[in-house]
Write an enzyme that holds these catalytic residues in place. Structure first.
Site, PDB file in Angstrom:
ATOM      1  N   VAL A   1      36.584  38.870  43.017  1.00  9.45           N
ATOM      2  CA  VAL A   1      35.653  39.894  42.440  1.00  9.45           C
ATOM      3  C   VAL A   1      34.431  39.175  42.952  1.00  9.45           C
ATOM      4  CG1 VAL A   1      34.555  40.922  40.545  1.00  9.45           C
ATOM      5  CG2 VAL A   1      36.873  40.562  40.307  1.00  9.45           C
TER       6      VAL A   1
ATOM      7  N   GLY B   1      38.173  41.252  36.937  1.00  7.47           N
ATOM      8  CA  GLY B   1      39.156  40.580  37.170  1.00  7.47           C
ATOM      9  C   GLY B   1      40.401  40.756  36.348  1.00  7.47           C
TER      10      GLY B   1
ATOM     11  N   ASN C   1      38.726  24.898  38.971  1.00  3.76           N
ATOM     12  CA  ASN C   1      38.253  26.165  38.558  1.00  3.76           C
ATOM     13  C   ASN C   1      38.463  26.460  36.961  1.00  3.76           C
ATOM     14  OD1 ASN C   1      37.260  28.870  38.451  1.00  3.76           O
ATOM     15  ND2 ASN C   1      38.210  29.598  40.120  1.00  3.76           N
TER      16      ASN C   1
ATOM     17  N   TYR D   1      42.748  33.156  32.596  1.00  7.09           N
ATOM     18  CA  TYR D   1      44.207  33.022  32.833  1.00  7.09           C
ATOM     19  C   TYR D   1      44.782  32.678  31.507  1.00  7.09           C
ATOM     20  CZ  TYR D   1      43.241  33.638  37.861  1.00  7.09           C
ATOM     21  OH  TYR D   1      42.793  33.953  39.116  1.00  7.09           O
TER      22      TYR D   1
END
Length: 228
Positions: A155, A165, A192, A199
């Site tokens: 994104v 996202g 990250n 997630y």
């Protein structure tokens, strides 16, 4: 004798700023989206600090994508955004676009609006491309079911942390569930931490015990002539 208190001076009521709606749509990409896809992949390479590995061209993308029906090979969902209601599109055979309205406190300043104006002929001049997800089918022998592998999810910077996202990845997961797939997989860079948290919040399990193995470049080409 105490002096009388001065009369209260009325104060103006705070005026609430009007909310700013942003209309979002996830649709199947087509060959006309290749210029935008190429730019998005390059921005992803910059974000992941691997521009030295970026060699894709618009020509190479055009020749290798969109040669088969969606979901049978590499498939791309495009994220489109507009400050005005999105006009209806012709519903494609394979996938119905997913739409959503995001309410913002302030409008988003998109410095690349002109560069990423949508090529959708059914859309208007206000529509811009905000991101993409590329995925393709794989197979789990343990489950005895097909699945999807997400190669890229991206994104653009000015549209991050707005839920887009999640909208893109949810579209892949929903399609996988619809097709009876056993799972959706992808990798994430270990530095990250924001993505890892995102997630996990979506219900994904991060498999720390696995490593990515890759043959590419000269190491791969060496197998073209095994006799040498």
């Amino acid at each position: 004798m105490a002096a009388a208190a001065p009369p209260l001076v009325p104060t103006p009521e705070a005026t609430a700023l009007p909310s700013q709606p942003l209309f979002a749509r996830v649709r199947l990409a087509t060959s006309s989206d290749v210029p935008h896809i190429h730019k998005l992949i390059h921005q992803l390479a910059i974000f992941e600090r691997i521009t030295h590995l970026f060699s894709a061209t618009e020509a190479s993308l055009s020749s290798t994508l969109f040669n088969s029906p969606p979901f049978q090979t590499s498939t791309i969902f495009i994220l489109e955004l507009s400050s005005t209601p999105l006009p209806p599109t012709t519903t494609p055979l394979f996938f119905s676009p997913i739409t959503q309205i995001i309410t913002l406190d302030l409008p988003i300043d998109d410095p690349e609006r002109e560069t990423f104006k949508s090529n959708d002929k059914d859309g208007g001049s206000d529509i811009v491309v905000g991101g993409f997800v590329l995925f393709f089918p794989n197979y789990s022998t343990f489950l005895g079911k097909p699945g999807f592998y997400v190669e890229d999810l991206f994104v653009r910077e000015c549209y991050r942390r707005k839920g887009f996202g999640k909208m893109l990845l949810s579209a892949v997961a929903a399609q996988a569930a619809k097709m009876g797939c056993g799972r959706v997989e992808w990798v994430v860079l270990d530095w990250n931490v924001n993505a890892i948290k995102f997630y996990e919040e979506m219900g994904a399990k991060v498999l720390h015990e696995k490593r990515v193995c890759r043959l590419t470049g000269q190491a791969l080409q060496a197998y073209a002539n095994p006799a040498n």
